[in-house]
Scaffold this motif. Sequence first.
Motif, PDB file in Angstrom:
ATOM      1  N   ARG A 199       0.810  -1.226   0.000  1.00  0.00           N
ATOM      2  CA  ARG A 199       0.000   0.000   0.000  1.00  0.00           C
ATOM      3  C   ARG A 199       0.845   1.279   0.000  1.00  0.00           C
ATOM      4  O   ARG A 199       0.302   2.385   0.111  1.00  0.00           O
ATOM      5  N   ASP A 200       2.127   1.150  -0.136  1.00  0.00           N
ATOM      6  CA  ASP A 200       3.028   2.310  -0.150  1.00  0.00           C
ATOM      7  C   ASP A 200       2.922   3.015  -1.504  1.00  0.00           C
ATOM      8  O   ASP A 200       3.659   2.745  -2.436  1.00  0.00           O
ATOM      9  N   TRP A 201       2.007   3.968  -1.593  1.00  0.00           N
ATOM     10  CA  TRP A 201       1.751   4.622  -2.876  1.00  0.00           C
ATOM     11  C   TRP A 201       2.866   5.580  -3.274  1.00  0.00           C
ATOM     12  O   TRP A 201       3.050   5.868  -4.459  1.00  0.00           O
ATOM     13  N   ASP A 250       3.304  -9.398   4.816  1.00  0.00           N
ATOM     14  CA  ASP A 250       1.869  -9.131   4.716  1.00  0.00           C
ATOM     15  C   ASP A 250       1.614  -8.144   3.576  1.00  0.00           C
ATOM     16  O   ASP A 250       2.070  -6.996   3.620  1.00  0.00           O
ATOM     17  N   LYS A 251       0.867  -8.555   2.573  1.00  0.00           N
ATOM     18  CA  LYS A 251       0.644  -7.716   1.396  1.00  0.00           C
ATOM     19  C   LYS A 251      -0.603  -6.839   1.517  1.00  0.00           C
ATOM     20  O   LYS A 251      -1.161  -6.384   0.526  1.00  0.00           O
ATOM     21  N   THR A 252      -1.006  -6.582   2.760  1.00  0.00           N
ATOM     22  CA  THR A 252      -2.108  -5.636   2.989  1.00  0.00           C
ATOM     23  C   THR A 252      -1.629  -4.451   3.822  1.00  0.00           C
ATOM     24  O   THR A 252      -2.434  -3.637   4.264  1.00  0.00           O
ATOM     25  N   LYS A 253      -0.320  -4.339   4.022  1.00  0.00           N
ATOM     26  CA  LYS A 253       0.202  -3.304   4.917  1.00  0.00           C
ATOM     27  C   LYS A 253       0.726  -2.092   4.147  1.00  0.00           C
ATOM     28  O   LYS A 253       1.067  -2.176   2.970  1.00  0.00           O
ATOM     29  N   ASP A 254       0.799  -0.961   4.878  1.00  0.00           N
ATOM     30  CA  ASP A 254       1.417   0.233   4.315  1.00  0.00           C
ATOM     31  C   ASP A 254       2.834   0.356   4.865  1.00  0.00           C
ATOM     32  O   ASP A 254       3.365  -0.556   5.489  1.00  0.00           O
ATOM     33  N   ASN A 397      -5.833   1.437  -1.957  1.00  0.00           N
ATOM     34  CA  ASN A 397      -6.730   0.311  -2.220  1.00  0.00           C
ATOM     35  C   ASN A 397      -6.446  -0.326  -3.577  1.00  0.00           C
ATOM     36  O   ASN A 397      -6.503  -1.557  -3.724  1.00  0.00           O
ATOM     37  N   MET A 398      -6.145   0.507  -4.566  1.00  0.00           N
ATOM     38  CA  MET A 398      -5.762  -0.023  -5.873  1.00  0.00           C
ATOM     39  C   MET A 398      -4.532  -0.905  -5.752  1.00  0.00           C
ATOM     40  O   MET A 398      -4.488  -2.027  -6.290  1.00  0.00           O
ATOM     41  N   LEU A 399      -3.529  -0.418  -5.037  1.00  0.00           N
ATOM     42  CA  LEU A 399      -2.274  -1.162  -4.912  1.00  0.00           C
ATOM     43  C   LEU A 399      -2.473  -2.471  -4.149  1.00  0.00           C
ATOM     44  O   LEU A 399      -1.844  -3.490  -4.474  1.00  0.00           O
ATOM     45  N   GLN A 400      -3.327  -2.460  -3.146  1.00  0.00           N
ATOM     46  CA  GLN A 400      -3.589  -3.696  -2.416  1.00  0.00           C
ATOM     47  C   GLN A 400      -4.281  -4.712  -3.323  1.00  0.00           C
ATOM     48  O   GLN A 400      -3.959  -5.908  -3.291  1.00  0.00           O
ATOM     49  N   ASN A 401      -5.214  -4.247  -4.140  1.00  0.00           N
ATOM     50  CA  ASN A 401      -5.880  -5.152  -5.080  1.00  0.00           C
ATOM     51  C   ASN A 401      -4.884  -5.748  -6.070  1.00  0.00           C
ATOM     52  O   ASN A 401      -4.972  -6.924  -6.437  1.00  0.00           O
ATOM     53  N   ILE A 402      -3.927  -4.924  -6.490  1.00  0.00           N
ATOM     54  CA  ILE A 402      -2.901  -5.399  -7.428  1.00  0.00           C
ATOM     55  C   ILE A 402      -1.939  -6.361  -6.735  1.00  0.00           C
ATOM     56  O   ILE A 402      -1.643  -7.445  -7.235  1.00  0.00           O
TER      57      ILE A 402
END
Length: 427
Positions: A199-201, A250-254, A397-402
């Motif tokens: 989630r690190d945009w 964890d691929k849901t973290k920032d 949210n886009m990045l988490q979906n990706i």
Amino acid sequence: MKRKLAAAIGIAGMVVSVAACGNSDSGSSDNSGADAKELTVWLTVDAQNNWPELVKAADAAVQKKHPGIKINHEYYGWPDKNTKLDAVLATDKAPDVVEMGNTEMLGYMVKGAFAPLDTSKFTNSSAWLDGLKASVSYDGKTYGVPYYAGGRVGNWRKDLFASVGVKSTPKTYAELTAALDKVQKKEGDKFSAWYQPTRDWYAAMSFVYDAGGSIAKEDGGQWKANLSSPESVKGLTEFKNVVDKYMHGDKTKDENDRYIVYGQGKSGMIFGAAWEGATSADPKNDKTGKLKDNLENFVMPGPSGKNMPVFLGGSDLAVPVKSKAQAVAAEWINAFTGPSGQKGLMAKGNLPNNKTDLATLKNDPATAVPATAAESNWFVPMAPGWGQVEKAQILQNMLQNIGTGRKSVEAAAKEADAAIDKVINTK
């Protein structure tokens, strides 16, 4: 810089009366308040704790020109600063100078809270760093002065990469990925050769801009999202490749606790704010006992073959439109952010607000990496509804979906564009 800029752009609670005062074409370059007897300056505790002598020097310069003027200082922490600022802007007791995180400026400029400034009154304004200049500009006017900056760099564990035969930091993206492949193979799939929070945009958008894409584009005074363009999709696809190959956390973290994870010894590399590596190596965070002498910053190479463009965090100084001492406020800001002030800020480990001073840091091995990295930079779209984009966490949210594979890059980007377009032009 060991503080995280509070990105409090959403200021819907600001009293509407502020906006009614913000349509003047004249700024503090006029003589409005030139004979003021008192000046109130709001800064964050960074100035109070780390460079109080620079504040005193600016005071002295103004008092020399305006004998007898009283200068008051108030210092605030980042979490509560904007709440207090919003409250006082609704009154007739507004401060004359306020420090803002550069991501905070836009919402206040849109609402008309700050007075426009004449850039010719500020030393080195023609050489302000592009990302910082963007942060104080809105609708063709300038509403603030860049104060100092902090960039992003790559950081890796020398001992770990040396164990697979890599003895020097990468100069190209191919060198970087080849080294990461070796570490990943050696350490196994429970280890993150590159700990890159999904989630690190800030990092993800660096890939987008490196590929020639962007978050949004302006055309005829209107902004339109651009994440589903071929260039942006190319950048997002490479970001996904990094997350898929090297990020096994964890691929849901920032990115907020990245320095903690890095300090736990669960990864070989990070791409983040320049202070994060040193903070990971602090004995309070270093659970490996090995990081102090084994971490090394480097300029992040981009897939394009050029240095990766980085987001520039930092602070700006602005003059509230309700200030009764706008002219003197501008003088104080110039004294504080001018050549001597920048020299003092650089001595404290900050990046300067301008390219001229930045060039001098490139010649010093101790500062060459962050200074070089900062030369190529990007900033958020200066659109009236950008605060709503951030508040809705559309990019995250886009990045988490990706990153989690829930949606393809193309589908997630199109969905994000649609969400952005709904709000980006809304004041």
